[in-house]
Design an enzyme around this catalytic site. Structure first.
Site, mmCIF file in Angstrom:
data_model
loop_
_atom_site.group_PDB
_atom_site.id
_atom_site.type_symbol
_atom_site.label_atom_id
_atom_site.label_comp_id
_atom_site.label_asym_id
_atom_site.label_seq_id
_atom_site.Cartn_x
_atom_site.Cartn_y
_atom_site.Cartn_z
ATOM 1 N N ARG A 110 -3.895 -5.337 -2.425
ATOM 2 C CA ARG A 110 -4.558 -4.145 -1.897
ATOM 3 C C ARG A 110 -4.968 -3.203 -3.033
ATOM 4 O O ARG A 110 -4.315 -3.167 -4.076
ATOM 5 C CB ARG A 110 -3.595 -3.380 -0.965
ATOM 6 C CG ARG A 110 -3.298 -4.124 0.305
ATOM 7 C CD ARG A 110 -2.307 -3.350 1.160
ATOM 8 N NE ARG A 110 -0.976 -3.304 0.565
ATOM 9 C CZ ARG A 110 0.056 -2.658 1.094
ATOM 10 N NH1 ARG A 110 -0.098 -1.977 2.204
ATOM 11 N NH2 ARG A 110 1.242 -2.693 0.518
ATOM 12 N N PRO A 111 -6.042 -2.394 -2.818
ATOM 13 C CA PRO A 111 -6.392 -1.404 -3.836
ATOM 14 C C PRO A 111 -5.298 -0.340 -3.900
ATOM 15 O O PRO A 111 -4.837 0.121 -2.864
ATOM 16 C CB PRO A 111 -7.696 -0.795 -3.303
ATOM 17 C CG PRO A 111 -7.682 -1.058 -1.832
ATOM 18 C CD PRO A 111 -6.901 -2.324 -1.627
ATOM 19 N N ALA B 29 8.581 -6.510 -3.871
ATOM 20 C CA ALA B 29 8.301 -6.094 -5.245
ATOM 21 C C ALA B 29 7.387 -7.121 -5.913
ATOM 22 O O ALA B 29 7.302 -8.264 -5.459
ATOM 23 C CB ALA B 29 9.604 -5.972 -6.017
ATOM 24 N N GLY B 30 6.731 -6.718 -6.968
ATOM 25 C CA GLY B 30 5.905 -7.659 -7.722
ATOM 26 C C GLY B 30 6.045 -7.357 -9.192
ATOM 27 O O GLY B 30 5.710 -6.266 -9.632
ATOM 28 N N HIS B 31 6.600 -8.294 -9.936
ATOM 29 C CA HIS B 31 6.829 -8.065 -11.357
ATOM 30 C C HIS B 31 6.082 -9.106 -12.199
ATOM 31 O O HIS B 31 6.299 -10.301 -12.017
ATOM 32 C CB HIS B 31 8.336 -8.129 -11.659
ATOM 33 C CG HIS B 31 9.114 -7.021 -11.029
ATOM 34 N ND1 HIS B 31 10.457 -7.087 -10.780
ATOM 35 C CD2 HIS B 31 8.734 -5.794 -10.609
ATOM 36 C CE1 HIS B 31 10.870 -5.948 -10.215
ATOM 37 N NE2 HIS B 31 9.829 -5.159 -10.105
ATOM 38 N N ARG C 155 23.502 -4.319 13.378
ATOM 39 C CA ARG C 155 24.625 -5.278 13.381
ATOM 40 C C ARG C 155 24.562 -6.240 14.556
ATOM 41 O O ARG C 155 24.157 -7.384 14.436
ATOM 42 C CB ARG C 155 25.986 -4.554 13.390
ATOM 43 C CG ARG C 155 26.166 -3.610 12.244
ATOM 44 C CD ARG C 155 27.108 -2.516 12.562
ATOM 45 N NE ARG C 155 26.637 -1.730 13.673
ATOM 46 C CZ ARG C 155 27.239 -0.661 14.153
ATOM 47 N NH1 ARG C 155 28.392 -0.286 13.655
ATOM 48 N NH2 ARG C 155 26.715 0.025 15.150
ATOM 49 N N GLY D 19 6.087 2.974 -7.558
ATOM 50 C CA GLY D 19 6.043 1.541 -7.819
ATOM 51 C C GLY D 19 4.867 1.211 -8.715
ATOM 52 O O GLY D 19 4.010 2.061 -8.998
ATOM 53 N N ASP D 20 4.879 -0.015 -9.217
ATOM 54 C CA ASP D 20 3.775 -0.515 -10.051
ATOM 55 C C ASP D 20 3.602 0.289 -11.335
ATOM 56 O O ASP D 20 2.488 0.440 -11.831
ATOM 57 C CB ASP D 20 2.455 -0.535 -9.250
ATOM 58 C CG ASP D 20 2.644 -1.224 -7.908
ATOM 59 O OD1 ASP D 20 3.241 -2.309 -7.893
ATOM 60 O OD2 ASP D 20 2.234 -0.658 -6.876
ATOM 61 N N GLU D 21 4.685 0.797 -11.878
ATOM 62 C CA GLU D 21 4.615 1.553 -13.138
ATOM 63 C C GLU D 21 4.565 0.624 -14.346
ATOM 64 O O GLU D 21 4.452 1.084 -15.479
ATOM 65 C CB GLU D 21 5.836 2.485 -13.296
ATOM 66 C CG GLU D 21 5.971 3.574 -12.252
ATOM 67 C CD GLU D 21 6.817 3.128 -11.082
ATOM 68 O OE1 GLU D 21 7.136 1.917 -10.999
ATOM 69 O OE2 GLU D 21 7.159 3.972 -10.222
HETATM 70 P P1 IMP Z 1 7.774 -2.466 2.602
HETATM 71 O O1 IMP Z 1 8.687 -2.291 1.450
HETATM 72 O O2 IMP Z 1 7.087 -3.801 2.613
HETATM 73 O O3 IMP Z 1 8.423 -2.139 3.916
HETATM 74 O O4 IMP Z 1 6.584 -1.392 2.467
HETATM 75 C C1 IMP Z 1 6.806 -0.002 2.605
HETATM 76 C C2 IMP Z 1 5.966 0.780 1.596
HETATM 77 O O5 IMP Z 1 6.466 0.583 0.291
HETATM 78 C C3 IMP Z 1 4.501 0.355 1.551
HETATM 79 O O6 IMP Z 1 3.715 1.492 1.290
HETATM 80 C C4 IMP Z 1 4.455 -0.599 0.376
HETATM 81 O O7 IMP Z 1 3.164 -0.680 -0.188
HETATM 82 C C5 IMP Z 1 5.432 0.085 -0.564
HETATM 83 N N1 IMP Z 1 6.059 -0.820 -1.520
HETATM 84 C C6 IMP Z 1 7.089 -1.638 -1.301
HETATM 85 N N2 IMP Z 1 7.415 -2.285 -2.426
HETATM 86 C C7 IMP Z 1 6.594 -1.858 -3.385
HETATM 87 C C8 IMP Z 1 6.461 -2.134 -4.787
HETATM 88 O O8 IMP Z 1 7.201 -2.921 -5.381
HETATM 89 N N3 IMP Z 1 5.461 -1.468 -5.449
HETATM 90 C C9 IMP Z 1 4.664 -0.572 -4.817
HETATM 91 N N4 IMP Z 1 4.764 -0.271 -3.517
HETATM 92 C C10 IMP Z 1 5.714 -0.909 -2.813
#
Ligand code: IMP
Length: 475
Positions: free
Chosen positions: A348-349, A51-53, A150, A23-25
Site C-alpha cells: 500500500r502507499p 511486520a515487514g523487515h 480465552r 512503523g517502517d522507520e
Molecule cells: P494490523 O497490525 O494488521 O492489525 O494493522 C493495524 C494497523 O497497524 C494498520 O494501520 C497497519 O497498517 C499497521 N501496521 C501493522 N504492522 C505494521 C508495520 O510493521 N509497519 C507499519 N504499519 C504497521
C-alpha cells in the site's frame, strides 16, 4: 578528540530496539549496523506477520515478517517470544525461503509454545472487518482478541502453539468450530476440511522449532548470554496508548519486550530507538503532520490502499511537477515516490508527513530511549527542490485555537490538532556518499543539534541512503 563509537552489549544483558513512529522507520537497517555482532540471541516480543523487515545478507535481500533478524550472524540464535502471534503457514514459508537462501534455521530458531496461534477464522474476520482500521489483513487483531477472550462457553477461542501440538485432535475440533462459526456469520462458503488439514500440517511443521522450556531465554541470559529484542510495528501503533482504534493489537512499547519476550526486566541494559526524517504511516488514523492532511489519508485508502500502488503512481505522475505544484498533497506523493514508501507487507502507499519533534520527544521519553537513530536524512534534500521556504519541521501543535507542546491523548483531539511548522535551512548537498561525521555539511550538523535539543536524546547515527552501508555514525 573525536569519540570512537563502540557499541557494546554486556554478558547477561538485553538491549531493546524499537521504532519510534508509525512503523517502517528502517529499523532493521539500523539494528544491523549498531547491534553488536557478538549478540547471542535476537528475539521478537510482539506482533506477527504484519511486520515487514528488509534484510540484506551479502548480495541477497530477504524480506522477513515474523522470523527475527538473527540469521545473517552465524553464531546468533532467534527466539519468538510468547507475546507474538503465530501464523504457522506464513512462518513456515519464511523458514523455507531463508533456508533456501543459505541459512538453515533448525536448532537456531526457537518459538515459545505459549504463542497464540492465528487460526483461519482470525484471518477471515480481519479481511472482512479490518478495513476501517486499515489492517494488514493477517488476523493479528482477532487473534489477540481471542487471546483475551480465552473461552466462550464450550468454545475454546485462544489456542496456543504448544497446546495444539500436544493435543492436536482435540484442538483441531475447536479450530473447526471457530471457523464454521465465522463462515456462518459472514455467509462464506469454504472447503473447511482442506483448510483445517493445511492448518494442521503447518502447525505440525513447527514442532521442531518449539522451545518447550518456558524459561528458555531466561536460562540462557542467566548463563551470561545477551539478547537483543527486536521491536515490531513501532510504538505509536501500541494497542493501548496509540491512536485507538487505528493501531495494531499488541503492545509495541519497549517495556513490552520483557512480558512478550519472556525475560525479567532485571536484565535490561538500554533502549535504542529508530525514527525517520520524513515520517510515514500506512493504514488509517490520525497523522498530524501528514502532507495533504485528510486529502492524503482518503487518497491512500482508496480500494483498501490497493489503488495507488508504486507502478500506478509512477505512470500517473511526473515527480518534478508534483514537487513544484505548491500543493502539500502533491508534495507528499512526490516524496513517497522518491523515497519508495510503499508497504513491505501489503504494497500500500504510505502516507507521508513532516518530521514531528513533539511526538518524537514523547516516544523517546516514554520508552526510555538512550540512543536515537534517524533514517532517510538524505531524503530531506528533496525539500530544496520544492517551493517550500525550508525543511518543514513540526515543533508544536495547535488544538482548538491553543498552542500545545504535548501529544493529545484522545483520537478525536489528534484529528483536530494542527501542526505548527518551523522551517529549517534547506540541505542542498547530496550526502548519500558521506560515511564520516566530519564530512557532513554544517547545515546537517546544526539540524541534528536542533533535533537533540528538542527531543532530549543524543542522535547516534543517521541513514543517508537505502543501502545498509549508507549510514553515518555520529557517536
Ligand atoms: P494490523 O497490525 O494488521 O492489525 O494493522 C493495524 C494497523 O497497524 C494498520 O494501520 C497497519 O497498517 C499497521 N501496521 C501493522 N504492522 C505494521 C508495520 O510493521 N509497519 C507499519 N504499519 C504497521
Amino acid at each position: 578528540m573525536k569519540k570512537i563509537f563502540k557499541s557494546t552489549i554486556k554478558p547477561g544483558k538485553s538491549i531493546v530496539g524499537v521504532g519510534l513512529q508509525y512503523g517502517d522507520e528502517g529499523k532493521i537497517k539500523i539494528f544491523d549496523q549498531v547491534v553488536p555482532k557478538n549478540t547471542d540471541i535476537w528475539a521478537r516480543f510482539n506482533g506477527g506477520s504484519n511486520a515487514g523487515h528488509n534484510l540484506q545478507c551479502g548480495n541477497l535481500e530477504i524480506i522477513t515478517h515474523a522470523v527475527p533478524s538473527f540469521f545473517p550472524q552465524p553464531n546468533s540464535l532467534g527466539y519468538i517470544g510468547s507475546g507474538c502471534v503465530v501464523n504457522a503457514a506464513k512462518i513456515w514459508s519464511e523458514i523455507e525461503e531463508i533456508t533456501v537462501k543459505g541459512f538453515p534455521l533448525q536448532r537456531r530458531l526457537f518459538i515459545s509454545p505459549k504463542c497464540t496461534l492465528i487460526q483461519p477464522h482470525h484471518v477471515l474476520i480481519d479481511q472482512n472487518g479490518g478495513k476501517e482500521v486499515g489492517t494488514t489483513g493477517n488476523g493479528i487483531g482477532p487473534a489477540y482478541a481471542d487471546q483475551a477472550q480465552r473461552q466462550l462457553e464450550e468454545k475454546l477461542k485462544n489456542i496456543r502453539l504448544g497446546d495444539y501440538l500436544k493435543e492436536s485432535e482435540r484442538m483441531k475440533e475447536h479450530v473447526r468450530a471457530n471457523l464454521e462459526e465465522v463462515c456462518g456469520q459472514y455467509g462464506l462458503a469454504m472447503d473447511t476440511e482442506t483448510c483445517l488439514e493445511q492448518f494442521d500440517e503447518a502447525v505440525q511443521r513447527l514442532a521442531g522449532y518449539v522451545a518447550w522450556d518456558s524459561l528458555f531465554l531466561l536460562d540462557l541470559v542467566e548463563a551470561g548470554k545477551n539478547v537483543f529484542f527486536e521491536g515490531a510495528n513501532s510504538v505509536l501503533l501500541d494497542a493501548v496508548v496509540g491512536d485507538v482504534p487505528y493501531v495494531t493489537s499488541s503492545r509495541t512499547l519497549a517495556v513490552a519486550a520483557y512480558t512478550g519476550g519472556d525475560l525479567s526486566v532485571d536484565f535490561h541494559n538500554k533502549t535504542i530507538g529508530v525514527a525517520k526524517a520524513i515520517v510515514s504511516r500506512v493504514g488509517n488514523g490520525p497523522f498530524i503532520t501528514e502532507l495533504g492532511g485528510r486529502e492524503s489519508e482518503e487518497y491512500c485508502k482508496v480500494d483498501g490502499g490497493k489503488k495507488y500502488v508504486k507502478e500506478v503512481e509512477k505512470k500517473m505522475y511526473n515527480v518534478k511537477d508534483l514537487l513544484h505544484s505548491g500543493n502539500l498533497h502533491d508534495l507528499g506523493i512526490a516524496l513517497r515516490m522518491l523515497g519508495g514508501e510503499y508497504g513491505a507487507t501489503t504494497c500500500r502507499p504510505r502516507r507521508i508527513g513532516m518530521l514531528d519533534l513533539v511526538m518524537l520527544r514523547e516516544s523517546c521519553r516514554s520508552n526510555g530511549v538512550k540512543e536515537l537513530y534517524i533514517n532517510k536524512f538524505d531524503c530531506l534534500t528533496q525539500f530544496s527542490r520544492s517551493s517550500l521556504p525550508g525543511i518543514p519541521v513540526v515543533t508544536a501543535y495547535e488544538l482548538d485555537g491553543k498552542k500545545i507542546d504535548y501529544v493529545p491523548s484522545t483520537t478525536s483531539e489528534m484529528y483536530r490538532a494542527k501542526p505548527v511548522i518551523e522551517y529549517f535551512p534547506h540541505i542542498k548537498e547530496d550526502i548519500s556518499s558521506v560515511r564520516r561525521t566530519e564530512d557532513l555539511p554544517e547545515t546537517i550538523m546544526k539540524f541534528i543539534g536542533e533535533i537533540e535539543n528538542a527531543v532530549g536524546v543524543p542522535v547516534y547515527g543517521i541513514g543517508v541512503g537505502p543501502r545498509r552501508e549508507e549510514f553515518v555514525r555520529l557517536k
